[in-house]
Structures are given as structure tokens and as C-alpha cells.
Design a protein around this motif. Structure first.
Motif, PDB file in Angstrom:
ATOM      1  N   TYR A 177       0.859  -1.182   0.000  1.00 45.55           N
ATOM      2  CA  TYR A 177       0.000   0.000   0.000  1.00 45.55           C
ATOM      3  C   TYR A 177       0.896   1.233   0.000  1.00 45.55           C
ATOM      4  O   TYR A 177       1.684   1.442   0.930  1.00 45.55           O
ATOM      5  CB  TYR A 177      -0.898   0.003   1.239  1.00 45.55           C
ATOM      6  N   LYS A 178       0.751   2.076  -1.039  1.00 43.57           N
ATOM      7  CA  LYS A 178       1.703   3.173  -1.213  1.00 43.57           C
ATOM      8  C   LYS A 178       1.056   4.506  -1.581  1.00 43.57           C
ATOM      9  O   LYS A 178       1.759   5.474  -1.852  1.00 43.57           O
ATOM     10  CB  LYS A 178       2.714   2.814  -2.313  1.00 43.57           C
ATOM     11  N   LEU A 179      -0.259   4.576  -1.592  1.00 39.96           N
ATOM     12  CA  LEU A 179      -0.915   5.747  -2.171  1.00 39.96           C
ATOM     13  C   LEU A 179      -0.854   7.008  -1.308  1.00 39.96           C
ATOM     14  O   LEU A 179      -0.782   8.113  -1.826  1.00 39.96           O
ATOM     15  CB  LEU A 179      -2.377   5.425  -2.488  1.00 39.96           C
ATOM     16  N   TRP A 186     -12.775   1.589   0.782  1.00 42.69           N
ATOM     17  CA  TRP A 186     -12.477   2.118  -0.540  1.00 42.69           C
ATOM     18  C   TRP A 186     -11.134   1.548  -0.991  1.00 42.69           C
ATOM     19  O   TRP A 186     -10.084   2.185  -0.809  1.00 42.69           O
ATOM     20  CB  TRP A 186     -12.450   3.641  -0.509  1.00 42.69           C
ATOM     21  N   PRO A 187     -11.122   0.347  -1.589  1.00 38.57           N
ATOM     22  CA  PRO A 187      -9.839  -0.294  -1.923  1.00 38.57           C
ATOM     23  C   PRO A 187      -9.004   0.497  -2.906  1.00 38.57           C
ATOM     24  O   PRO A 187      -7.768   0.445  -2.848  1.00 38.57           O
ATOM     25  CB  PRO A 187     -10.271  -1.649  -2.504  1.00 38.57           C
ATOM     26  N   GLU A 188      -9.661   1.230  -3.829  1.00 38.55           N
ATOM     27  CA  GLU A 188      -8.895   2.004  -4.804  1.00 38.55           C
ATOM     28  C   GLU A 188      -8.066   3.101  -4.125  1.00 38.55           C
ATOM     29  O   GLU A 188      -7.059   3.554  -4.682  1.00 38.55           O
ATOM     30  CB  GLU A 188      -9.831   2.635  -5.838  1.00 38.55           C
ATOM     31  N   LEU A 189      -8.495   3.528  -2.946  1.00 32.49           N
ATOM     32  CA  LEU A 189      -7.765   4.549  -2.186  1.00 32.49           C
ATOM     33  C   LEU A 189      -6.976   3.950  -1.030  1.00 32.49           C
ATOM     34  O   LEU A 189      -6.327   4.692  -0.282  1.00 32.49           O
ATOM     35  CB  LEU A 189      -8.740   5.605  -1.648  1.00 32.49           C
ATOM     36  N   GLU A 190      -7.063   2.622  -0.890  1.00 37.25           N
ATOM     37  CA  GLU A 190      -6.391   1.917   0.216  1.00 37.25           C
ATOM     38  C   GLU A 190      -6.821   2.489   1.562  1.00 37.25           C
ATOM     39  O   GLU A 190      -6.009   2.726   2.461  1.00 37.25           O
ATOM     40  CB  GLU A 190      -4.865   1.988   0.035  1.00 37.25           C
ATOM     41  N   ARG A 191      -8.157   2.662   1.716  1.00 36.84           N
ATOM     42  CA  ARG A 191      -8.696   3.298   2.918  1.00 36.84           C
ATOM     43  C   ARG A 191      -9.897   2.544   3.468  1.00 36.84           C
ATOM     44  O   ARG A 191     -10.669   1.950   2.721  1.00 36.84           O
ATOM     45  CB  ARG A 191      -9.138   4.734   2.602  1.00 36.84           C
ATOM     46  N   GLN A 192     -10.025   2.620   4.778  1.00 35.76           N
ATOM     47  CA  GLN A 192     -11.214   2.145   5.476  1.00 35.76           C
ATOM     48  C   GLN A 192     -11.591   3.177   6.535  1.00 35.76           C
ATOM     49  O   GLN A 192     -10.734   3.876   7.066  1.00 35.76           O
ATOM     50  CB  GLN A 192     -10.948   0.822   6.197  1.00 35.76           C
ATOM     51  N   ARG A 224       3.046  -3.114   5.826  1.00 29.49           N
ATOM     52  CA  ARG A 224       1.935  -3.348   6.762  1.00 29.49           C
ATOM     53  C   ARG A 224       1.988  -2.424   7.984  1.00 29.49           C
ATOM     54  O   ARG A 224       1.323  -2.666   8.981  1.00 29.49           O
ATOM     55  CB  ARG A 224       1.898  -4.809   7.228  1.00 29.49           C
ATOM     56  N   LEU A 225       2.759  -1.333   7.908  1.00 31.34           N
ATOM     57  CA  LEU A 225       2.777  -0.338   8.986  1.00 31.34           C
ATOM     58  C   LEU A 225       1.708   0.701   8.691  1.00 31.34           C
ATOM     59  O   LEU A 225       1.983   1.883   8.450  1.00 31.34           O
ATOM     60  CB  LEU A 225       4.168   0.299   9.096  1.00 31.34           C
ATOM     61  N   HIS A 226       0.467   0.255   8.705  1.00 28.70           N
ATOM     62  CA  HIS A 226      -0.658   1.096   8.316  1.00 28.70           C
ATOM     63  C   HIS A 226      -0.886   2.222   9.322  1.00 28.70           C
ATOM     64  O   HIS A 226      -0.562   2.107  10.504  1.00 28.70           O
ATOM     65  CB  HIS A 226      -1.925   0.251   8.216  1.00 28.70           C
ATOM     66  N   ASP A 227      -1.460   3.329   8.821  1.00 26.67           N
ATOM     67  CA  ASP A 227      -1.858   4.439   9.693  1.00 26.67           C
ATOM     68  C   ASP A 227      -3.270   4.208  10.206  1.00 26.67           C
ATOM     69  O   ASP A 227      -4.195   3.949   9.414  1.00 26.67           O
ATOM     70  CB  ASP A 227      -1.817   5.764   8.921  1.00 26.67           C
ATOM     71  N   ARG A 228      -3.458   4.307  11.509  1.00 28.94           N
ATOM     72  CA  ARG A 228      -4.786   4.186  12.129  1.00 28.94           C
ATOM     73  C   ARG A 228      -4.970   5.350  13.100  1.00 28.94           C
ATOM     74  O   ARG A 228      -4.279   5.437  14.119  1.00 28.94           O
ATOM     75  CB  ARG A 228      -4.922   2.859  12.879  1.00 28.94           C
ATOM     76  N   ILE A 229      -5.879   6.247  12.764  1.00 24.08           N
ATOM     77  CA  ILE A 229      -6.178   7.410  13.597  1.00 24.08           C
ATOM     78  C   ILE A 229      -7.601   7.259  14.129  1.00 24.08           C
ATOM     79  O   ILE A 229      -8.546   7.073  13.364  1.00 24.08           O
ATOM     80  CB  ILE A 229      -6.041   8.730  12.817  1.00 24.08           C
ATOM     81  N   VAL A 230      -7.744   7.354  15.449  1.00 25.18           N
ATOM     82  CA  VAL A 230      -9.031   7.152  16.110  1.00 25.18           C
ATOM     83  C   VAL A 230      -9.490   8.453  16.768  1.00 25.18           C
ATOM     84  O   VAL A 230      -8.701   9.157  17.403  1.00 25.18           O
ATOM     85  CB  VAL A 230      -8.928   6.040  17.182  1.00 25.18           C
ATOM     86  N   TYR A 231     -10.777   8.755  16.577  1.00 24.70           N
ATOM     87  CA  TYR A 231     -11.453   9.841  17.291  1.00 24.70           C
ATOM     88  C   TYR A 231     -12.473   9.210  18.236  1.00 24.70           C
ATOM     89  O   TYR A 231     -13.312   8.413  17.812  1.00 24.70           O
ATOM     90  CB  TYR A 231     -12.227  10.739  16.326  1.00 24.70           C
ATOM     91  N   GLU A 232     -12.426   9.570  19.506  1.00 17.75           N
ATOM     92  CA  GLU A 232     -13.411   9.100  20.474  1.00 17.75           C
ATOM     93  C   GLU A 232     -14.068  10.307  21.137  1.00 17.75           C
ATOM     94  O   GLU A 232     -13.375  11.231  21.592  1.00 17.75           O
ATOM     95  CB  GLU A 232     -12.769   8.202  21.530  1.00 17.75           C
ATOM     96  N   LYS A 233     -15.395  10.275  21.193  1.00 15.97           N
ATOM     97  CA  LYS A 233     -16.128  11.420  21.712  1.00 15.97           C
ATOM     98  C   LYS A 233     -16.201  11.394  23.224  1.00 15.97           C
ATOM     99  O   LYS A 233     -16.530  10.373  23.826  1.00 15.97           O
ATOM    100  CB  LYS A 233     -17.543  11.451  21.125  1.00 15.97           C
ATOM    101  N   GLU A 234     -15.889  12.530  23.838  1.00 17.42           N
ATOM    102  CA  GLU A 234     -16.004  12.694  25.286  1.00 17.42           C
ATOM    103  C   GLU A 234     -16.714  14.021  25.525  1.00 17.42           C
ATOM    104  O   GLU A 234     -16.179  15.071  25.238  1.00 17.42           O
ATOM    105  CB  GLU A 234     -14.635  12.691  25.949  1.00 17.42           C
ATOM    106  N   ASN A 235     -17.954  13.923  26.046  1.00 13.33           N
ATOM    107  CA  ASN A 235     -18.838  15.088  26.121  1.00 13.33           C
ATOM    108  C   ASN A 235     -19.029  15.619  24.697  1.00 13.33           C
ATOM    109  O   ASN A 235     -19.503  14.907  23.850  1.00 13.33           O
ATOM    110  CB  ASN A 235     -18.277  16.134  27.084  1.00 13.33           C
ATOM    111  N   GLU A 236     -18.656  16.839  24.414  1.00 20.19           N
ATOM    112  CA  GLU A 236     -18.814  17.375  23.063  1.00 20.19           C
ATOM    113  C   GLU A 236     -17.490  17.477  22.322  1.00 20.19           C
ATOM    114  O   GLU A 236     -17.423  18.050  21.235  1.00 20.19           O
ATOM    115  CB  GLU A 236     -19.491  18.756  23.118  1.00 20.19           C
TER     116      GLU A 236
END
Length: 211
Positions: A10-12, A98-104, A190-202
Motif C-alpha cells: 500500500y503506497k498511495l 475504498w480499496p482504490e484509495l487503500e482506505r477504510q 503493513r505499517l498502516h496508519d490508524r487514527i481514532v477519534y473518540e467522543k467525550e462530552n462534546e
């Protein structure tokens, strides 16, 4: 070909915690627009995951019809398996790929019905035959044959004589109010980027996960 021999790099693109917006819907909008601009087939399709009434998780593909800071909207029969599952437990998941963008993108949230007037407005924006199909289908219930469905479809079409059917009270939209987003960008080795947002209050807390 052996399945274990299938692989690719994955290189895009890359995804950095430093460069993402503080509000996850803005990153989602950017990714969705890029998918649409590529004219990817079924770019708005999304796996909806519910906790089934039989105790097993259930997944099926639905079509995203709108989204905003409030959440994500799709439409269905409220008496379907997914409708019954949501009525019993409104905690659901959404999974875009979106496999064409290598994204989930994975989203966790709570489902609720939108108003009947909003559902009715969308219902009558659909093609006439799609309206008829929704009106005659007891979604997820057993039917004796394909012919049974086709006969019901043709009977209602003839009765309507090109007039629009009424939007069924058991058909309409769901709004998924998100509490968590995970954005996944494929990377080399396989060193994929994973960014998580978790909601706390607003507010949204942002963190990076190991791949």
C-alpha cells in the motif's frame, strides 16, 4: 493460486495525527469526496453491523444517503432483521472500504429513526418502481416464491396507475449518531496508519493506534 500467496503493498497516501482536523466528519467528508471524484463503483455503500436478536452480530451492505455533523443516514424497512436488531439494541457499527484509495473508515454509534416527514420526502424522490418495491416487500420475511413477489409488485403498480404509493409507516430512515471513528490508511510493510477519534462530552479525543 494459494490464498496465502496473495499480497500487495500500500503506497498511495499517508495519515498523520498532526495534520488531521479536530472534527472527524471533516476528514470523512474529504475521503468521501475523493472516493466520489474517482467515480468508484458503490462509493456510498457501507457495511452496517448490528447485534442480532439471536445473539450473533449481523452485517449487511446499505447505501449512505446523507451525512452531517449529526451523523449518517440510511433507509430501510423497520420490520426487517436490521430494524428489529436496532430496536432491541441501538448500538451499531458502520464500515466503509475504498480499496482504490487503500482506505477504510469504521464508525461506532447509536441508531435512531428520523421523522416520518423526512422519510416520506426521500421515499417520493426514489424511482417509481423502487417505491412500489418498498411498499410491497415484507423485508426479511419468508415468501413462497419469486413469482409471489412479482405478482404483488405488478398488482400494486396496476392499482396505482402511475400514482405514487404512500410511504409505508414501517419504512424510513435511520440516523447513526457517532461516538467513535477509526480512519485506516494502508501503508508499506503493513505499517498502516490508524487514527481514532473518540467522543467525550462534546469534544473528540484523537489518538494513533498500532497497525
Amino acid at each position: 493460486m494459494k490464498l496465502e500467496s496473495i499480497r500487495r503493498e500500500y503506497k498511495l497516501a499517508e495519515l498523520s495525527k498532526k495534520n488531521v482536523d479536530k472534527v472527524p466528519i471533516k476528514l470523512f467528508q474529504q475521503w468521501m469526496e475523493e472516493a466520489l471524484n474517482l467515480e468508484m463503483p458503490d462509493a456510498t455503500s457501507v457495511a452496517l453491523i448490528t447485534n442480532g436478536t439471536d445473539g450473533f452480530p449481523q452485517s449487511r451492505i446499505v447505501l449512505l444517503k446523507s451525512y452531517s455533523g449529526n451523523g449518517f443516514v440510511f433507509f430501510s424497512n423497520y420490520n426487517s432483521q436490521k430494524g428489529k436488531a436496532i430496536a432491541a439494541d441501538p448500538k451499531v457499527g458502520l464500515h466503509f472500504f475504498w480499496p482504490e484509495l487503500e482506505r477504510q473508515v469504521r464508525i461506532s454509534g447509536y441508531a435512531e429513526k428520523i421523522s416520518y416527514s423526512e422519510s416520506e420526502h426521500y421515499f417520493h424522490s426514489r424511482p417509481f418502481n423502487s417505491q412500489v418495491a418498498a411498499a410491497i416487500s415484507d423485508q426479511s420475511y419468508e415468501v413462497p416464491s419469486r413469482k409471489f413477489l412479482e405478482d404483488k409488485f405488478e398488482t400494486l403498480k396496476n392499482e396505482l396507475n402511475e400514482s405514487n404509493p404512500e410511504c409505508p409507516k414501517h419504512w424510513g430512515g435511520y440516523l447513526i449518531r457517532p461516538v467513535k471513528f477509526e480512519f485506516w490508511q494502508g501503508r508499506e510493510n503493513r505499517l498502516h496508519d490508524r487514527i481514532v477519534y473518540e467522543k467525550e462530552n462534546e469534544n473528540w479525543n484523537i489518538k494513533r493506534l498500532a497497525p
